[in-house]
Write a protein that holds these residues in place. Sequence first.
Motif, PDB file in Angstrom:
ATOM      1  N   ARG A 175      38.974 111.280 -22.742  1.00  0.00           N
ATOM      2  CA  ARG A 175      40.148 110.503 -22.386  1.00  0.00           C
ATOM      3  C   ARG A 175      40.922 110.106 -23.649  1.00  0.00           C
ATOM      4  N   ASP A 195      41.001 109.476 -10.169  1.00  0.00           N
ATOM      5  CA  ASP A 195      40.286 108.340 -10.741  1.00  0.00           C
ATOM      6  C   ASP A 195      41.290 107.332 -11.294  1.00  0.00           C
ATOM      7  N   GLN A 196      41.351 106.219 -10.646  1.00  0.00           N
ATOM      8  CA  GLN A 196      42.328 105.187 -10.968  1.00  0.00           C
ATOM      9  C   GLN A 196      42.187 104.703 -12.409  1.00  0.00           C
ATOM     10  N   SER A 197      40.969 104.544 -12.883  1.00  0.00           N
ATOM     11  CA  SER A 197      40.783 104.014 -14.241  1.00  0.00           C
ATOM     12  C   SER A 197      41.219 105.045 -15.288  1.00  0.00           C
ATOM     13  N   GLU A 198      41.037 106.327 -14.961  1.00  0.00           N
ATOM     14  CA  GLU A 198      41.486 107.377 -15.868  1.00  0.00           C
ATOM     15  C   GLU A 198      43.011 107.365 -15.996  1.00  0.00           C
ATOM     16  N   LEU A 200      45.028 104.845 -15.361  1.00  0.00           N
ATOM     17  CA  LEU A 200      45.456 103.605 -16.017  1.00  0.00           C
ATOM     18  C   LEU A 200      45.277 103.700 -17.527  1.00  0.00           C
ATOM     19  N   ALA A 201      44.158 104.314 -17.950  1.00  0.00           N
ATOM     20  CA  ALA A 201      43.834 104.366 -19.373  1.00  0.00           C
ATOM     21  C   ALA A 201      44.731 105.331 -20.133  1.00  0.00           C
ATOM     22  N   TYR A 224      49.078  98.195 -11.798  1.00  0.00           N
ATOM     23  CA  TYR A 224      47.864  97.371 -11.763  1.00  0.00           C
ATOM     24  C   TYR A 224      48.183  95.956 -11.287  1.00  0.00           C
ATOM     25  N   GLY A 237      42.290  98.452  -6.983  1.00  0.00           N
ATOM     26  CA  GLY A 237      41.129  97.567  -7.071  1.00  0.00           C
ATOM     27  C   GLY A 237      41.244  96.246  -6.331  1.00  0.00           C
ATOM     28  N   ARG A 270      41.846  90.841  -5.729  1.00  0.00           N
ATOM     29  CA  ARG A 270      40.772  91.525  -6.437  1.00  0.00           C
ATOM     30  C   ARG A 270      39.509  90.700  -6.284  1.00  0.00           C
TER      31      ARG A 270
END
Length: 337
Positions: A175, A195-198, A200-201, A224, A237, A270
Motif C-alpha cells: 500500500r 477494501d474500505q481501509s485500502e 481510505l489509505a 469517512y 464503518g 460508529r
Amino acid sequence: MSDAFVSLTDLTLSYGQTVAVPNLNLDIVEGELIALLGPSGCGKTTTMRAIAGLMPPAQGRIVIDGADVTRVPANKRGIGLVFQSYALFPHLSAFENVAFGLRLQKLPQAQIRAKTEAGMATVGLTGFEARKPGEMSGGQQQRLALARSLVMQPKVLLLDEPLSNLDARLRLEMRNELQRVQKETGITMVFVTHDQSEALALADRIVLMKDGKIEQLGTPAELYARPDTAFAADFMGFENIFRVEGDALVSDSGRLPLGYQASAQILAWRPGGVGVGAGPHRGRVIASSFAGGHREYVLDSALGQIKADAPIDVPEVPIGQDVAFDLPQDTARPLAA
Ligand SMILES: Nc1ncnc2c1ncn2[C@@H]1O[C@H](COP(=O)(O)OP(=O)(O)O)[C@@H](O)[C@H]1O
Ligand SMILES: [Mg+2]
C-alpha cells in the motif's frame, strides 16, 4: 470538464442484455490516484475493462488526455494494467519480465537496459534482476508486475485488486509502496478495491460504487466523516444504522425512544461513537473482544445488535450481563433515506 485527464461520459456497459454499469459519469484528474470502491459485483472491473479498451461500451464516450478513445483498441490507448494475478512470465528473469514490452517496441539495447533498471529501482527491486518470478515473494512479484507496467510510461495505470493476493502485512507494505511510486512517477492511477481501509489509505479520491452507479464520490476524509447514505455509512464503518420515527429509533427488532428529537430519517453511529457503561438505554453483552486500544462489545438491545467500543481502561463487562449504553446525538451521522 476541461481539467479532466480521463473522462467517462454517459458510459453504459453491458454483457449481452445485462446492463452492469448504466450511464456512468466520472472525471479523473491528471496525476491523481482514484479508488473505485464497492462490494463484489458493483461494476468495478467492468469499468476498468472499458477504460482499458477490453470491452466496447454499449453507449457513451471515453476521453483520455484530450483524445476520444471510445473506439481505439486496447494496445493503442497508452494504458497499463496490473491485476491481482501478476501474470508474470515464469520462465523469464525479473529483468526480462520488465524489459518484455520495451523489447516489443524494438528500442535500442542501451535504452532497454536503462529503462528496465530504472523501473526496477523505482519499485525497490535492484539486485533481483536475475531471479525468476518463482524465486520471489508475493510482494516482490507484485512489485515486478508494477515495474513492468511503469516502464511503458502509460498515461493511465489501472490496478484491479492488486493487493488482494498478499498476506495482511505485505498488503500494508505494498500500500505504502504503491502510494510512494504514484507520487514519485506522477502517473494517473485508477485503483480497484473492495477494501474500505485500502481505499481510505491510498486514494486521493474515492468513487464508492453500488449496482454499477456512483453512490458517493469524495476524498477519503469526506467519505469517512460524511457518508450521505446508509450504504456509504455502512461501508465507512458506521455499524449501527437505524431508521428514525418521531423521537425513536426503529429496526426490524423493535423500537427505542431516543430521548431527543432527531432531524434526519436515518441515524448512524460508529462503534466508537456509542457510549458503554452509562446512558439511558440498556443492553445485554453477547460478545466482548479485546482489540488492542479498545474493547469491542456486541450488545443485544431493543433494536437488536448494537456494536460498541469501550476504552480499554474501563473494567470489562462480562458476557451475559446487562449494561447501560448511550447513542449520543453528537456522534450520530444523519443520513438520507
Ligand atoms: N463476463 C460476464 N458476463 C456476464 N455478466 C458479467 C460478466 N462479468 C461481470 N458480469 C456482471 O457484471 C456485474 C459487475 O461485475 P464486475 O464489474 O466484475 O464487478 P466487481 O469488479 O465490482 O466485482 C456483476 O453483476 C457481474 O455478475
Ligand atoms: Mg472485480
